[in-house]
Design an enzyme around this catalytic site. Structure first.
Site, PDB file in Angstrom:
ATOM      1  CD  GLU A  72     -10.154   6.981   6.044  1.00 49.16           C
ATOM      2  OE1 GLU A  72     -10.420   7.340   4.885  1.00 49.16           O
ATOM      3  OE2 GLU A  72      -9.273   7.500   6.731  1.00 49.16           O
ATOM      4  CB  CYS A  97      -2.825  -1.095   1.648  1.00 48.63           C
ATOM      5  SG  CYS A  97      -2.668  -2.214   0.247  1.00 48.63           S
ATOM      6  CB  CYS A 101      -0.486   1.751  -5.356  1.00 43.59           C
ATOM      7  SG  CYS A 101      -0.950   0.014  -5.514  1.00 43.59           S
ATOM      8  CB  CYS A 104      -2.769   4.469  -3.202  1.00 42.99           C
ATOM      9  SG  CYS A 104      -3.922   3.924  -1.933  1.00 42.99           S
ATOM     10  N   GLY A 144      -6.871  -1.215   1.625  1.00 47.75           N
ATOM     11  CA  GLY A 144      -6.381  -2.589   1.632  1.00 47.75           C
ATOM     12  C   GLY A 144      -6.518  -3.307   0.308  1.00 47.75           C
ATOM     13  CD  GLU A 145      -5.029  -6.750  -3.586  1.00 39.13           C
ATOM     14  OE1 GLU A 145      -4.949  -5.709  -4.250  1.00 39.13           O
ATOM     15  OE2 GLU A 145      -5.718  -7.722  -3.952  1.00 39.13           O
ATOM     16  CG  ASN A 206      -3.470   1.813 -12.203  1.00 40.60           C
ATOM     17  OD1 ASN A 206      -4.577   2.255 -12.479  1.00 40.60           O
ATOM     18  ND2 ASN A 206      -3.212   1.202 -11.079  1.00 40.60           N
ATOM     19  CG  ASN A 280      -9.709  11.108  -7.059  1.00 40.27           C
ATOM     20  OD1 ASN A 280     -10.305  12.025  -7.598  1.00 40.27           O
ATOM     21  ND2 ASN A 280     -10.107   9.846  -7.151  1.00 40.27           N
ATOM     22  CB  CYS A 323     -10.684   6.122  -6.537  1.00 38.65           C
ATOM     23  SG  CYS A 323     -11.491   4.609  -6.754  1.00 38.65           S
TER      24      CYS A 323
HETATM   25  S1  SF4 Z   1      -5.237   0.383  -1.101  1.00 39.69           S
HETATM   26 FE1  SF4 Z   1      -5.273  -0.369  -3.234  1.00 39.69          FE
HETATM   27  S2  SF4 Z   1      -4.361   1.305  -4.446  1.00 39.69           S
HETATM   28 FE2  SF4 Z   1      -3.840   1.671  -2.287  1.00 39.69          FE
HETATM   29  S3  SF4 Z   1      -1.805   0.756  -1.988  1.00 39.69           S
HETATM   30 FE3  SF4 Z   1      -3.347  -0.780  -1.419  1.00 39.69          FE
HETATM   31  S4  SF4 Z   1      -3.700  -1.964  -3.283  1.00 39.69           S
HETATM   32 FE4  SF4 Z   1      -2.647  -0.066  -3.908  1.00 39.69          FE
END
Ligand code: SF4
Length: 329
Positions: A72, A97, A101, A104, A144-145, A206, A280, A323
């Site tokens: 995406e 990911c 978090c 997320c 993703g990170e 955060n 969000n 986000c």
């Molecule tokens: S995409 Fe970003 S905010 Fe979501 S779990 Fe992975 S590192 Fe965390």
């Protein structure tokens, strides 16, 4: 015929070195493919794009890769001073990911797999040539990170900045991380290369205290806030630009009366700007979105500490393109 991935995964000089074509012809194929979106000598990129358009003109699009998995990406319009619309493209660096978090949506997928450099550049290619977006800025803030996949992300940045390909200045490219200290160290070395000094680093923080951050970001158990700050100090000491500190504001979780002063105490002495992102809600979220009053009160509290602060505009929430909402497909 030349497979599209050969051009999507290489800078011009790398492609010229590996190609059997004479150097000038290889350069011509490369430039025309990236600038026009296709070339008669190159197999058309077989990835399929499906786009969703929101009311505020933010577009989230899905790109289906060879193995059927999808990424995406989000195209966000920005109106310049002249009134001209340009676009920021939010790229994914992984499918899913592993960082977990708790606020997320992508985290609910777990990490499915890394993206290749070609799969990252294909997102730009489709945004530019199939969705006709005039992409002026890139942020690695999608699924993703990015610091967990630097082997693909750093070559992708080289292609994005190559004036024969996407030609996006490094000053308009930002990489956001959960605070992957080792990755920030490697990114700092990359930033010191010719042409990369203006690239941007964003850290999703955060919270200003470790217990709160741990409840939101499990990585805090492995990488302490002290280690994150040390990596950020290394970035600044090496000449990096002021860091964007992202703060997803969740009512009742990280907007308490001491939250702003804890953040200011933790970051004291490092050039940065705080970017407050109103939460969000993900699917089945235990928390609501903050009210404007919540957000304004927190921004005022941060400003009173002397830290520069601004609010990120909430866009794309209705199609889960905002986000922290990617990964619903
Ligand atoms: S995409 Fe970003 S905010 Fe979501 S779990 Fe992975 S590192 Fe965390």
């Amino acid at each position: 015929m030349i497979p599209a991935d050969h051009l999507l995964s290489r800078t011009l000089s790398d492609w010229q070195t590996r190609s059997d074509l004479p150097s000038a012809e290889a350069a011509d194929v490369y430039r025309r493919f990236h600038r026009n979106g296709s070339h008669p000598a190159v197999c058309p990129d077989g990835r399929v794009v499906a786009a969703v358009q929101t009311e505020d003109a933010t577009r989230k699009f899905l790109l289906t890769h060879e193995d059927g998995l999808q990424t995406e990406s989000v195209i966000m319009p920005i109106e310049g001073r002249s009134g001209r619309i340009r676009h920021t493209l939010c790229l994914s660096s992984q499918i899913g990911c592993a960082m977990g978090c708790t606020f997320c949506q992508t985290a609910t997928m777990g990490r499915v797999r890394q993206l290749t450099t070609a799969e990252i550049i294909a997102q730009w290619h489709h945004a530019r040539h199939h969705l006709d977006a005039q992409v002026s800025n890139i942020v690695f803030m999608g699924m993703g990170e990015p610091m967990d996949n630097l082997d693909a992300v750093l070559p992708a940045i080289e292609i994005l900045t190559d004036h024969n390909a996407a030609a996006i200045p490094a000053s308009r490219i930002g990489v956001s991380t959960v605070g992957h200290a080792e990755g920030i160290g490697r990114f700092t070395q990359f930033m010191q290369r010719d042409g990369m000094h203006q690239i941007r680093l964003a850290v999703s923080i955060n919270a200003g205290d470790e217990p709160t951050r741990r409840t939101l970001m499990p990585i805090t158990r492995a990488v302490s806030m002290r280690a994150v700050r040390g990596a950020m100090q290394g970035w600044i000491d090496a000449g990096g630009r002021p860091i964007l500190l992202e703060y997803v504001l969740i009512p009742g979780v990280n907007d308490g009366p001491d939250a702003a002063s804890l953040l200011a105490a933790w970051i004291a002495g490092l050039p940065c700007r705080v970017n407050v992102i109103p939460y969000n809600p993900k699917v089945d979220s235990p928390w609501p979105a903050p009210t404007d009053h919540n957000v304004d009160a927190f921004i005022d509290a941060v400003a009173r500490t002397g830290l520069p602060v601004n609010r990120r505009r909430t866009i794309g929430r209705s199609v889960m393109a905002a986000c922290g909402q990617l990964g619903t497909a």
